[in-house]
Design a protein around this motif. Structure first.
Motif, PDB file in Angstrom:
ATOM      1  N   SER A  74      40.571   0.869  44.133  1.00 51.05           N
ATOM      2  CA  SER A  74      40.575   1.972  45.098  1.00 51.05           C
ATOM      3  C   SER A  74      39.758   3.142  44.580  1.00 51.05           C
ATOM      4  O   SER A  74      39.225   3.930  45.337  1.00 51.05           O
ATOM      5  CB  SER A  74      42.006   2.427  45.386  1.00 51.05           C
ATOM      6  OG  SER A  74      42.610   2.858  44.195  1.00 51.05           O
ATOM      7  N   GLY A  75      39.629   3.233  43.258  1.00 54.13           N
ATOM      8  CA  GLY A  75      38.856   4.329  42.697  1.00 54.13           C
ATOM      9  C   GLY A  75      37.369   4.064  42.708  1.00 54.13           C
ATOM     10  O   GLY A  75      36.575   4.848  42.192  1.00 54.13           O
ATOM     11  N   LEU A  76      36.987   2.922  43.310  1.00 51.02           N
ATOM     12  CA  LEU A  76      35.572   2.564  43.397  1.00 51.02           C
ATOM     13  C   LEU A  76      35.262   2.181  44.829  1.00 51.02           C
ATOM     14  O   LEU A  76      34.643   1.141  45.093  1.00 51.02           O
ATOM     15  CB  LEU A  76      35.261   1.387  42.458  1.00 51.02           C
ATOM     16  CG  LEU A  76      35.073   1.722  41.001  1.00 51.02           C
ATOM     17  CD1 LEU A  76      34.874   0.466  40.172  1.00 51.02           C
ATOM     18  CD2 LEU A  76      33.873   2.629  40.792  1.00 51.02           C
ATOM     19  N   ARG A  77      35.719   3.017  45.752  1.00 45.80           N
ATOM     20  CA  ARG A  77      35.513   2.767  47.186  1.00 45.80           C
ATOM     21  C   ARG A  77      36.007   1.386  47.600  1.00 45.80           C
ATOM     22  O   ARG A  77      35.412   0.725  48.423  1.00 45.80           O
ATOM     23  CB  ARG A  77      34.037   2.907  47.555  1.00 45.80           C
ATOM     24  CG  ARG A  77      33.520   4.324  47.585  1.00 45.80           C
ATOM     25  CD  ARG A  77      32.168   4.408  48.240  1.00 45.80           C
ATOM     26  NE  ARG A  77      32.283   4.417  49.688  1.00 45.80           N
ATOM     27  CZ  ARG A  77      31.434   3.812  50.508  1.00 45.80           C
ATOM     28  NH1 ARG A  77      30.424   3.161  50.034  1.00 45.80           N
ATOM     29  NH2 ARG A  77      31.602   3.883  51.814  1.00 45.80           N
TER      30      ARG A  77
ATOM     31  N   GLU B 216      34.830  -5.818  31.459  1.00 49.87           N
ATOM     32  CA  GLU B 216      35.152  -4.472  30.959  1.00 49.87           C
ATOM     33  C   GLU B 216      34.532  -3.425  31.868  1.00 49.87           C
ATOM     34  O   GLU B 216      35.157  -2.425  32.198  1.00 49.87           O
ATOM     35  CB  GLU B 216      34.586  -4.308  29.549  1.00 49.87           C
ATOM     36  CG  GLU B 216      35.596  -4.616  28.477  1.00 49.87           C
ATOM     37  CD  GLU B 216      35.075  -4.273  27.087  1.00 49.87           C
ATOM     38  OE1 GLU B 216      35.797  -4.581  26.148  1.00 49.87           O
ATOM     39  OE2 GLU B 216      33.984  -3.728  26.963  1.00 49.87           O
ATOM     40  N   ASN B 217      33.308  -3.632  32.234  1.00 48.60           N
ATOM     41  CA  ASN B 217      32.615  -2.733  33.135  1.00 48.60           C
ATOM     42  C   ASN B 217      32.608  -3.356  34.531  1.00 48.60           C
ATOM     43  O   ASN B 217      31.883  -4.313  34.794  1.00 48.60           O
ATOM     44  CB  ASN B 217      31.183  -2.492  32.641  1.00 48.60           C
ATOM     45  CG  ASN B 217      30.388  -1.593  33.562  1.00 48.60           C
ATOM     46  OD1 ASN B 217      30.924  -1.009  34.496  1.00 48.60           O
ATOM     47  ND2 ASN B 217      29.091  -1.489  33.313  1.00 48.60           N
ATOM     48  N   LYS B 218      33.427  -2.829  35.419  1.00 50.27           N
ATOM     49  CA  LYS B 218      33.560  -3.436  36.750  1.00 50.27           C
ATOM     50  C   LYS B 218      32.264  -3.340  37.539  1.00 50.27           C
ATOM     51  O   LYS B 218      32.080  -4.070  38.506  1.00 50.27           O
ATOM     52  CB  LYS B 218      34.690  -2.748  37.540  1.00 50.27           C
ATOM     53  CG  LYS B 218      36.035  -2.754  36.815  1.00 50.27           C
ATOM     54  CD  LYS B 218      36.569  -4.176  36.613  1.00 50.27           C
ATOM     55  CE  LYS B 218      37.926  -4.182  35.933  1.00 50.27           C
ATOM     56  NZ  LYS B 218      37.861  -4.128  34.466  1.00 50.27           N
ATOM     57  N   LEU B 219      31.408  -2.415  37.165  1.00 51.17           N
ATOM     58  CA  LEU B 219      30.130  -2.267  37.868  1.00 51.17           C
ATOM     59  C   LEU B 219      29.056  -3.162  37.284  1.00 51.17           C
ATOM     60  O   LEU B 219      27.927  -3.173  37.756  1.00 51.17           O
ATOM     61  CB  LEU B 219      29.662  -0.806  37.790  1.00 51.17           C
ATOM     62  CG  LEU B 219      30.591   0.210  38.432  1.00 51.17           C
ATOM     63  CD1 LEU B 219      30.089   1.619  38.170  1.00 51.17           C
ATOM     64  CD2 LEU B 219      30.671  -0.018  39.933  1.00 51.17           C
TER      65      LEU B 219
ATOM     66  N   PRO C  73      26.483  -5.863  36.457  1.00 51.36           N
ATOM     67  CA  PRO C  73      25.863  -6.905  37.277  1.00 51.36           C
ATOM     68  C   PRO C  73      26.188  -8.319  36.799  1.00 51.36           C
ATOM     69  O   PRO C  73      25.753  -9.282  37.401  1.00 51.36           O
ATOM     70  CB  PRO C  73      24.351  -6.609  37.146  1.00 51.36           C
ATOM     71  CG  PRO C  73      24.208  -5.772  35.953  1.00 51.36           C
ATOM     72  CD  PRO C  73      25.486  -5.066  35.731  1.00 51.36           C
TER      73      PRO C  73
ATOM     74  N   HIS D 295      22.240 -10.525  34.941  1.00 52.28           N
ATOM     75  CA  HIS D 295      22.687  -9.844  33.727  1.00 52.28           C
ATOM     76  C   HIS D 295      23.475 -10.805  32.863  1.00 52.28           C
ATOM     77  O   HIS D 295      24.583 -11.184  33.202  1.00 52.28           O
ATOM     78  CB  HIS D 295      23.565  -8.638  34.093  1.00 52.28           C
ATOM     79  CG  HIS D 295      24.069  -7.868  32.907  1.00 52.28           C
ATOM     80  ND1 HIS D 295      23.234  -7.127  32.098  1.00 52.28           N
ATOM     81  CD2 HIS D 295      25.303  -7.726  32.386  1.00 52.28           C
ATOM     82  CE1 HIS D 295      23.941  -6.566  31.139  1.00 52.28           C
ATOM     83  NE2 HIS D 295      25.201  -6.900  31.278  1.00 52.28           N
TER      84      HIS D 295
ATOM     85  N   LYS E  26      44.294 -10.121  28.818  1.00 53.13           N
ATOM     86  CA  LYS E  26      42.989 -10.127  28.147  1.00 53.13           C
ATOM     87  C   LYS E  26      43.057 -10.958  26.874  1.00 53.13           C
ATOM     88  O   LYS E  26      42.127 -11.685  26.543  1.00 53.13           O
ATOM     89  CB  LYS E  26      42.563  -8.705  27.815  1.00 53.13           C
ATOM     90  CG  LYS E  26      42.121  -7.952  29.028  1.00 53.13           C
ATOM     91  CD  LYS E  26      41.076  -6.902  28.743  1.00 53.13           C
ATOM     92  CE  LYS E  26      40.473  -6.433  30.056  1.00 53.13           C
ATOM     93  NZ  LYS E  26      40.302  -5.029  30.189  1.00 53.13           N
TER      94      LYS E  26
END
Lengths: 397, 410
Positions: free
Chosen positions: A58-61, A70-73, A75, A86, A239
């Motif tokens: 929700s914090g990423l639209r 680890e990095n949801k953004l 690629p 990537h 994890k």
């Protein structure tokens, strides 16, 4: 042939399930390549369409992303396969995932070409949450040589009904042989390093937990043993799987010599990848090991093949006789004649990781499973095979 | 809901006046997945608004991937930019909602990243350096197309078009500015901390003391991006550095280029982890040697004059990094501090604490210090090899074998 799996994402069978379903959706019964395993943002079909673990942020639209990244953004998009766009690991992730589906008998890999097997296609018809899925997967994991070796070791190590994870070692044996190069003593790097053993063990334990062969004590007792894959899912989704204590739940008679391991390790994979020889400041050790790799493969294969033939003919293997016979072919099997017997004793540990563990009965080795010899032989040189054909029969009792 | 509105009259006027060819906004459009967010439907231009919240500087950071240090110098990226969330999910104070940003002040650990990165100063800061936004409509989802529209034909409106969203910049509180003037003046600066049992990270020091790849490195990249003034500054993570001697080539954590200054950063989450791994004594001199070699070769071939500095960035408790003879030092046990400083001297390694990097950013923003980072690299590190490191108290120099001095930065 089977490869040793050693990346943690492959331990999540739910992710493997999504991968197989995506591959069937995209390629059907046709061949594909390792690079096709990777997530491709440009393709109309991707693993995300078959993934039930995607989380909404929700914090990423409201973006949906792989929860293990680890990095949801990133690629990379998928923790299991990384992406074409990537891949910091340079296809190791995709390759390991491909090895996993090959090891489970869901696909057949030949070099970089892969095709789903009939079992892989069968899996695509099963819902993950169903009991049929679990029953199917319980059979499939027993195809994979290292998994069977792990279970047998776990059985040996069980004490008071508990297996300690750290007591189970699935890795290439290390005879700690040395040789001389330019007057200096150099250690041959033939064994698995601690971190690799840890990773392979983590994957195989995760498979065992999902399929109900091992239950972490912290989850015991499981409410519904016919659905261990869903009952343990929240544990598998962590994890790291930190639990050390497990309860072993093997069917009776699993290691009575009848279990057929369809995907043992092959000749090609009797030693670790030479690319993995990354020891700092030990360039010489790496070079020497690569030069001597052939003999190491040959002698390990000799052990696995001999046990395989013994199991096929319902006989035992006279280990001393085998060693004596191998010594008469030094160009194929012997590095250090004086140390050969000692080395071979250590090398017998390859049998467990290959999928044909054994029990010692005085001077004989009794195989506890059967293996697919055709798969084990893949990559074996003709001269080694013909030599072993002559030797092995005389070593069977 | 808010959306981008294009005023056709203003657009046409700009085109008629020759100021714009009618396509500039498409050129500046920050595409999403390769697709333009501004597209024509007849004479109307519509937008999906994807770009407006996908490219918020305060919320999203980015760096490029390069296959080697050499390619970094030559600016040959190997893949698309890697984006990351500026406010890590372990803190999650800043959230990107459908129509606006929200910042939960109670979760903010004062790392400064979002505040430093907002180009319009739309994020307010409280006296504890924590970020906050007053109301949703004052958060401008900015876009390059709006900034660069010559005819000023683009604006953000609400759905009923009756209200135009105005922007308002916030002033930095004077109390903050006064505090920042005391940075690097000889006394250790305490970074703020929350008192919360619920959060994984309750302070900047705690945040930088764990998870090097997902906490410390992305945050450090944000700090470096704040400090670098060059419009063409570039940043990289996990950069392969070609080595001649080692069979296994090295991978540096962060690389940044700002004008003619390149900095290679090796990061570690804490002093204890650094000493336990004990690889930095080999890594940093190696990076220095190979980095300089590659830079010299590049300068010769490209006729440039780039200088390379290698730094060790250490997160976690800054007091652990104080010299062993300093009253603030908290790592005397087991001779950690003494060992660390001995290694720095023996291997000619220079370090900067994560807190000092944070303080440099505040210094730059509050006191409007242009070229601060290049000054620091050149004068504090590169040209003064006897300087061992930078803390919030100042520059650490070696006085003699066992004594060290912290001098203020002038």
């Amino acid at each position: 042939m089977s490869y040793l799996i050693n990346r943690n994402p492959s331990g999540r069978l739910i992710c493997i399930d999504a991968l197989v379903k995506y591959l069937f959706d995209r390629f059907g019964k046709n061949e594909f390549q390792i690079k096709d395993v990777k997530f491709d943002a440009r393709a109309s079909k991707n693993i995300h369409q078959h993934c039930s673990l995607l989380a909404t942020y929700s914090g990423l639209r409201g973006m949906r992303a792989c929860p293990f990244l680890e990095n949801k953004l990133s690629p990379a998009k998928c923790y299991l396969t990384q992406s074409i766009q990537h891949d910091t690991q340079k296809s190791k992730s995709a390759s390991d995932a491909a090895n996993a589906i090959d090891g489970l008998g869901l696909a057949a890999r030949s070099g970089s070409n892969i095709r789903l097997t009939s079992d892989g296609i069968r899996l695509t018809q099963l819902e993950f949450a169903s009991t049929e899925w679990l029953q199917f997967m319980r059979q499939k994991v027993l195809c994979y040589g290292p998994f069977v070796g792990m279970l047998q070791q776990a059985q040996e190590q069980t004490s008071g009904g508990t297996v300690l994870k750290r007591n189970v070692n699935i890795g290439y044996p290390d005879p700690a042989e040395t040789t001389r190069v330019g007057g200096k003593v150099v250690t041959i790097s033939a064994g698995s390093t601690t971190d690799t053993i840890t990773r392979t063990r983590a994957v195989l334990f995760a498979w065992a937990v999902t399929t109900g062969y091992l239950i972490p004590k912290i989850l015991s007792p499981i409410a519904d043993l016919s659905k261990t894959h869903t009952e343990t899912l929240s544990y598998i989704k962590q994890k790291t799987l930190g639990s050390q204590d497990y309860e072993l739940r093997l069917p009776n008679g699993l290691f009575n010599g009848t279990l057929f391991v369809d995907r043992p390790l092959s000749y090609h994979t009797m030693t670790k990848s030479t690319k993995a020889l990354r020891e700092r400041g030990q360039k010489v050790s790496r070079t020497v090991t690569m030069q001597l790799e052939g003999k190491i493969k040959n002698r390990r294969f000799a052990v696995v093949h001999a046990l395989g033939v013994a199991s096929q003919t319902r006989k035992k293997l006279d280990f001393q006789e085998l060693v004596k016979k191998l010594q008469s072919y030094p160009t194929l099997f012997v590095l250090d004649k004086a140390q050969f017997t000692r080395t071979m004793i250590i090398e017998t540990r390859i049998a467990s990781i290959a999928g044909i563990p054994f029990k010692r009965q005085k001077r004989a080795l009794l195989p506890l499973t059967r293996i697919n010899l055709d798969v084990a032989k893949i990559g074996a040189p003709e001269n080694v095979l013909s030599c072993l054909e002559k030797i092995i029969q005389s070593a069977l009792i | 809901m808010i959306r981008l509105q294009i005023n056709s009259e203003k657009c046409s006027s700009a085109v008629m006046a020759g100021k714009c060819n009618g396509e500039e906004c498409l050129r500046f459009c920050e595409r999403v997945n390769g697709t333009s967010c501004i597209f024509k439907v007849g004479k109307k231009r519509l937008t999906c608004l994807q770009c407006l919240s996908n490219n918020l500087s305060c919320a999203f950071g980015a760096y490029s991937k390069y296959s080697s240090f050499g390619n970094f110098l030559e600016n040959k990226p190997s893949s698309q930019e890697i984006k990351f969330l500026v406010c890590n999910e372990d803190v999650a104070a800043l959230q990107v909602k459908e129509t606006h940003l929200s910042i939960d002040r109670k979760r903010c650990i004062s790392c400064g990243a979002c505040f430093f990165r907002c180009p319009y100063r739309l994020i307010a800061i409280d006296p504890q350096y924590r970020s906050q936004i007053c109301s949703p409509t004052e958060c401008q989802y900015v876009s390059k197309c709006i900034d660069n529209c010559v005819g000023k034909a683009l604006r953000i409106v609400t759905e009923n078009q009756s209200e135009i969203v105005e922007t308002k910049s916030f002033e930095i509180p004077q109390s903050i500015i006064e505090k920042v003037k005391q940075f690097f003046k000889g006394k250790k600066i305490d970074v703020p901390a929350l008192f919360s049992l619920e959060q994984k990270c309750s302070s900047l020091e705690q945040f930088t003391s764990t998870k090097e790849t997902s906490h410390l490195i992305p945050w450090a990249i944000c700090m470096l991006q704040t400090l670098c003034d060059d419009q063409d500054a570039r940043f990289a993570n996990e950069l392969h550095i070609e080595t001649i001697e080692n069979p296994r080539d090295a991978r540096v954590d962060i690389c940044a280029k700002n004008y003619n200054e390149v900095v290679i950063v090796e990061s570690k989450v804490s002093l204890s982890k650094l000493l336990a791994e004990d690889r930095y004594r080999i890594q940093l001199p190696l990076y220095k040697k190979e980095g300089e070699r590659i830079t010299i070769d590049y300068n010769e071939s490209a006729n440039e004059d780039i200088s390379t500095t290698v730094l060790l960035l250490v997160g976690g408790k800054e007091s652990d990094l104080f010299p062993p003879d300093h009253q603030e030092c908290t790592s005397r046990t087991g001779n950690q501090a003494a060992t660390f400083y001995q290694h720095l001297s023996d291997h000619r390694i220079q370090f900067v604490s994560a807190n000092a990097l944070w303080a440099l950013c505040w210094h730059k923003i509050c006191l409007d210090k242009a070229d601060l980072w290049n000054y620091v690299l050149k004068n504090i590190f590169r040209d003064s090899q006897e300087n061992l490191g930078l803390l919030t108290a100042g520059i650490v120099k070696r006085q003699d074998r066992y004594r060290y001095l912290i001098t203020p930065i002038k």
